[in-house]
Scaffold this motif. Sequence first.
Motif, PDB file in Angstrom:
ATOM      1  N   ARG A 220       0.653   8.260   9.180  1.00  9.24           N
ATOM      2  CA  ARG A 220      -0.718   7.498   8.698  1.00  9.24           C
ATOM      3  C   ARG A 220      -1.134   7.051   9.662  1.00  9.24           C
ATOM      4  O   ARG A 220      -0.665   6.801  10.965  1.00  9.24           O
ATOM      5  CB  ARG A 220      -0.296   6.381   7.697  1.00  9.24           C
ATOM      6  N   ALA A 221      -2.585   6.399   9.779  1.00  8.03           N
ATOM      7  CA  ALA A 221      -3.300   6.086  10.874  1.00  8.03           C
ATOM      8  C   ALA A 221      -3.347   4.376  11.126  1.00  8.03           C
ATOM      9  O   ALA A 221      -3.457   4.025  12.196  1.00  8.03           O
ATOM     10  CB  ALA A 221      -4.696   6.662  10.791  1.00  8.03           C
ATOM     11  N   LYS A 222      -3.533   3.848  10.002  1.00  5.21           N
ATOM     12  CA  LYS A 222      -3.946   2.305   9.984  1.00  5.21           C
ATOM     13  C   LYS A 222      -2.828   1.498  10.543  1.00  5.21           C
ATOM     14  O   LYS A 222      -1.764   1.702  10.011  1.00  5.21           O
ATOM     15  CB  LYS A 222      -4.498   1.822   8.515  1.00  5.21           C
ATOM     16  N   ILE A 223      -3.231   0.548  11.249  1.00  7.65           N
ATOM     17  CA  ILE A 223      -2.097  -0.474  11.616  1.00  7.65           C
ATOM     18  C   ILE A 223      -2.920  -1.685  11.217  1.00  7.65           C
ATOM     19  O   ILE A 223      -4.168  -2.226  11.565  1.00  7.65           O
ATOM     20  CB  ILE A 223      -1.945  -0.502  13.172  1.00  7.65           C
ATOM     21  N   VAL A 224      -2.046  -2.636  10.428  1.00  7.13           N
ATOM     22  CA  VAL A 224      -2.453  -4.334  10.120  1.00  7.13           C
ATOM     23  C   VAL A 224      -1.866  -4.973  11.508  1.00  7.13           C
ATOM     24  O   VAL A 224      -0.724  -4.824  11.877  1.00  7.13           O
ATOM     25  CB  VAL A 224      -1.823  -4.457   9.145  1.00  7.13           C
ATOM     26  N   ILE A 225      -3.021  -5.698  11.751  1.00  9.53           N
ATOM     27  CA  ILE A 225      -2.524  -6.908  12.813  1.00  9.53           C
ATOM     28  C   ILE A 225      -2.981  -8.229  12.127  1.00  9.53           C
ATOM     29  O   ILE A 225      -3.735  -8.192  11.100  1.00  9.53           O
ATOM     30  CB  ILE A 225      -3.261  -6.696  14.027  1.00  9.53           C
ATOM     31  N   LEU A 273      -1.365 -10.163   1.442  1.00  8.25           N
ATOM     32  CA  LEU A 273      -0.397  -9.247   1.081  1.00  8.25           C
ATOM     33  C   LEU A 273      -0.852  -8.012   0.172  1.00  8.25           C
ATOM     34  O   LEU A 273      -0.566  -6.896   0.173  1.00  8.25           O
ATOM     35  CB  LEU A 273       0.942  -9.614   0.790  1.00  8.25           C
ATOM     36  N   ASP A 274      -1.693  -8.666  -0.642  1.00  4.58           N
ATOM     37  CA  ASP A 274      -2.386  -7.728  -1.719  1.00  4.58           C
ATOM     38  C   ASP A 274      -3.055  -6.593  -1.247  1.00  4.58           C
ATOM     39  O   ASP A 274      -3.154  -5.444  -1.539  1.00  4.58           O
ATOM     40  CB  ASP A 274      -3.068  -8.424  -2.830  1.00  4.58           C
ATOM     41  N   VAL A 275      -3.859  -6.904   0.053  1.00  5.92           N
ATOM     42  CA  VAL A 275      -4.690  -6.012   0.778  1.00  5.92           C
ATOM     43  C   VAL A 275      -3.836  -4.736   1.316  1.00  5.92           C
ATOM     44  O   VAL A 275      -3.904  -3.582   1.138  1.00  5.92           O
ATOM     45  CB  VAL A 275      -5.344  -6.627   1.777  1.00  5.92           C
ATOM     46  N   ILE A 276      -2.531  -5.305   1.819  1.00  8.38           N
ATOM     47  CA  ILE A 276      -1.577  -4.385   2.369  1.00  8.38           C
ATOM     48  C   ILE A 276      -1.092  -3.555   1.282  1.00  8.38           C
ATOM     49  O   ILE A 276      -1.027  -2.181   1.256  1.00  8.38           O
ATOM     50  CB  ILE A 276      -0.591  -5.075   2.988  1.00  8.38           C
ATOM     51  N   GLU A 277      -0.851  -4.190   0.165  1.00  7.29           N
ATOM     52  CA  GLU A 277      -0.442  -3.266  -1.096  1.00  7.29           C
ATOM     53  C   GLU A 277      -1.324  -2.146  -1.351  1.00  7.29           C
ATOM     54  O   GLU A 277      -1.048  -1.094  -1.439  1.00  7.29           O
ATOM     55  CB  GLU A 277       0.031  -4.356  -1.926  1.00  7.29           C
ATOM     56  N   ASN A 278      -2.554  -2.778  -1.365  1.00  8.13           N
ATOM     57  CA  ASN A 278      -3.565  -1.832  -1.996  1.00  8.13           C
ATOM     58  C   ASN A 278      -3.769  -0.541  -0.974  1.00  8.13           C
ATOM     59  O   ASN A 278      -4.436   0.389  -1.574  1.00  8.13           O
ATOM     60  CB  ASN A 278      -4.755  -2.589  -2.282  1.00  8.13           C
ATOM     61  N   LEU A 279      -3.751  -0.857   0.234  1.00  7.51           N
ATOM     62  CA  LEU A 279      -4.079   0.177   1.246  1.00  7.51           C
ATOM     63  C   LEU A 279      -2.792   0.778   1.659  1.00  7.51           C
ATOM     64  O   LEU A 279      -2.984   1.645   2.689  1.00  7.51           O
ATOM     65  CB  LEU A 279      -4.794  -0.265   2.428  1.00  7.51           C
ATOM     66  N   ALA A 280      -1.769   0.554   1.260  1.00  7.73           N
ATOM     67  CA  ALA A 280      -0.402   1.156   1.579  1.00  7.73           C
ATOM     68  C   ALA A 280      -0.370   2.473   2.035  1.00  7.73           C
ATOM     69  O   ALA A 280       0.354   2.873   3.051  1.00  7.73           O
ATOM     70  CB  ALA A 280       0.726   0.855   0.644  1.00  7.73           C
ATOM     71  N   GLY A 281      -1.072   3.356   1.229  1.00  8.19           N
ATOM     72  CA  GLY A 281      -1.015   4.879   1.654  1.00  8.19           C
ATOM     73  C   GLY A 281      -1.601   5.242   2.876  1.00  8.19           C
ATOM     74  O   GLY A 281      -1.571   6.286   3.316  1.00  8.19           O
ATOM     75  N   GLU A 282      -2.568   4.352   3.477  1.00  4.72           N
ATOM     76  CA  GLU A 282      -3.065   4.543   4.750  1.00  4.72           C
ATOM     77  C   GLU A 282      -2.435   3.927   5.855  1.00  4.72           C
ATOM     78  O   GLU A 282      -2.734   4.077   6.889  1.00  4.72           O
ATOM     79  CB  GLU A 282      -4.619   4.220   4.576  1.00  4.72           C
ATOM     80  N   LEU A 310       7.752  -5.529   1.274  1.00  5.56           N
ATOM     81  CA  LEU A 310       6.627  -4.743   0.919  1.00  5.56           C
ATOM     82  C   LEU A 310       6.369  -3.625   1.870  1.00  5.56           C
ATOM     83  O   LEU A 310       6.298  -2.691   1.249  1.00  5.56           O
ATOM     84  CB  LEU A 310       5.329  -5.768   1.123  1.00  5.56           C
ATOM     85  N   THR A 311       6.955  -3.773   3.183  1.00  9.30           N
ATOM     86  CA  THR A 311       6.730  -2.858   3.937  1.00  9.30           C
ATOM     87  C   THR A 311       7.823  -1.569   3.726  1.00  9.30           C
ATOM     88  O   THR A 311       7.588  -0.434   3.863  1.00  9.30           O
ATOM     89  CB  THR A 311       6.654  -3.099   5.516  1.00  9.30           C
ATOM     90  N   GLN A 312       8.822  -2.147   3.571  1.00  3.39           N
ATOM     91  CA  GLN A 312      10.000  -1.320   2.965  1.00  3.39           C
ATOM     92  C   GLN A 312       9.608  -0.609   1.852  1.00  3.39           C
ATOM     93  O   GLN A 312       9.776   0.742   1.578  1.00  3.39           O
ATOM     94  CB  GLN A 312      11.111  -2.159   2.686  1.00  3.39           C
ATOM     95  N   ALA A 313       9.222  -1.273   0.681  1.00  3.04           N
ATOM     96  CA  ALA A 313       8.715  -0.530  -0.514  1.00  3.04           C
ATOM     97  C   ALA A 313       7.911   0.469  -0.386  1.00  3.04           C
ATOM     98  O   ALA A 313       7.953   1.427  -1.256  1.00  3.04           O
ATOM     99  CB  ALA A 313       8.618  -1.657  -1.482  1.00  3.04           C
ATOM    100  N   ARG A 314       6.976   0.395   0.686  1.00  2.00           N
ATOM    101  CA  ARG A 314       5.763   1.044   0.418  1.00  2.00           C
ATOM    102  C   ARG A 314       5.771   2.066   1.818  1.00  2.00           C
ATOM    103  O   ARG A 314       4.804   2.647   2.173  1.00  2.00           O
ATOM    104  CB  ARG A 314       4.520   0.449   0.247  1.00  2.00           C
ATOM    105  N   GLY A 315       6.939   2.056   2.487  1.00  2.00           N
ATOM    106  CA  GLY A 315       7.060   3.070   3.559  1.00  2.00           C
ATOM    107  C   GLY A 315       6.307   3.040   4.801  1.00  2.00           C
ATOM    108  O   GLY A 315       5.831   3.667   5.400  1.00  2.00           O
TER     109      GLY A 315
END
Length: 584
Positions: A220-225, A273-282, A310-315
């Motif tokens: 995947r490409a996106k990184i959260v900072i 955290l919801d934003v991360i959850e919603n975009l987890a696939g990217e 959250l990160t663990q659950a969504r890879g």
Amino acid sequence: MSIDLEELAADILGRRISRQEASRRFVDLSSAEKNLLMSRLKGKLPATERGARSDVGNNVRLTCVDERQLDEQHLRFIRSLAERYAKFAPKSKENALKHQDYLVDARKIANLKKPIKQLQFHITYDRAEGPYLYDIDGNRYIDITGDNGVNIFGGRPDFIGKAIAKRIERGYPLVGYTEELFEAARLFCELTGHERVAFTQSGTEAVMWAVRLARAATQRAKIVIFEGSYHGMSDTVAASKDHEGKSVSAGLGIPQEYAEQLIVLDYGNMAHLDVIENLAGEIAGVLVEPVQASQPHIQPREFLRELRALTQARGMLLIFDEMITGFRACPRGAQGHFGVKADIATYGKIPGGGMPTGMIAGAARYMDLIDGGKWQFEDDSMPKLKRIYIGGTHTRNPLKLAASLEALTEIKKRCPGQLECRTCSCFQKDLSARTRGMAERLNAFFQERQVPVRVDYFSSLFKFRFLDSPYGVVRELFLVLLRMQRVETSVSGNFFLTAAHDDTHVDSIVEAVKDSIDSLLKAGFFVPADPVEVAAEDELAQETFSPAGDHVQSRLKIRAGEREVEKLKALIKSDWQRFQEGAH
Ligand code: PMP
């Protein structure tokens, strides 16, 4: 409207209600009511209230004078200070301009302000020794630069110097392996609890490789900072967010395309955290500076735990940038402190022992992406093929590895017992307690003087936060005065106690701070504050004085308070802009 704002404004302006009461009522208002009250107060505030020179010791909350408010008395103070400073450090002053033709160095213009630029030249250092720095004019300073957080044992630790000298005697071959490399790697893993480690040439590079690794691992490409974090100088992680929340390039020469690979969120904000959850696939990974050096009072334990789950659950990979926190609170760093284990983490300062280096460490299943993992001679095993490409000429420089090995060895020696942060009896715990004690003394003083300054701290990191003017002229003058009291700071604003400081050094630092603030008060650099901002800041200050810990809700309230004040300021600014646009 449920409350008479006119009456409240009159009560505040006429000081018919106490500041505490004003604060309580302000906090209870809705955002719209706060805006209205703010504009009522701004409109009615007599001009004399805003510019009045303050008396030391009166009971009025003070604010820093702005650069544009400097009057003749302030300028006289600045001229006289500049004369004394020129005599104090003449050779450093000469160096400041003399080499400009050929030496390029952005540090010398950091936070440069026109009215005081003659005071903002840097000192040329001669040597460092334990808790002290010496300049080429013969001044000795108590060093709170901490070398930007690198030298936790203070200046020129003997044992590290000897290790480097020993390696110099035997030469420093760069291409192959030396024993220092293996030993440093083994000890690093033992102390941090990570399975595998790779050395890099700098912290910037370690972060770059961590991002590449996360992308390779997840495809995947996106990184959260997070807003307020710093992750070094690479384009990969250089973005902030605009008022709509979109990530924007951090500056000239950094293409917007890089920023678009980043999602920039508010640190500690559970809603994000919801934003991360919603975009987890990217999202490949979430990159965290667990205690941001820019705002160390935010220590969001629960947020980090949620992020881990959250990160663990969504890879997604959870990446801790432990450049400043690593080995600071304890050998297990922020991960030990918060009880949150990252998938990979980056390091550099303390475990580098003063030499330029970086480390990337973590679980073998991710680190194996660098070298393909373990393999044997005698069977048909081979390294895994899925690999990323990293390297660098000085990655295995034995001089830096000798320093690193020595620093790690000393840390282990001074941290007897278990390496679990909760039960660990490491020397960093004493250092943290000393820093906390100093911060509490200073905060009590700032409160007594009603000046808008706070010491924020995490472990041995501390910084002076000028609440209403974080990088204003008053803060800069404060740092010059500290220097002339022989306490040396750095433009980064991040200051550190080291194992070389004892209680007498702390006493000297406290006295120097008190003296500098009192000089500024006497010279009229703090003036009575706008009553509405006082009300908002009261809430902020109360929270800031609560002990550092896991009160995530309190921390979030601080952020909310800060954002409220920022929003009010932005609103006034945009109203003013619209008014001006309409006037043409
Ligand atoms: N990340 C963090 C959190 C840092 O504090 C720093 C350096 N201050 C870096 C990355 C970059 O490290 P370096 O300066 O070694 O490139």
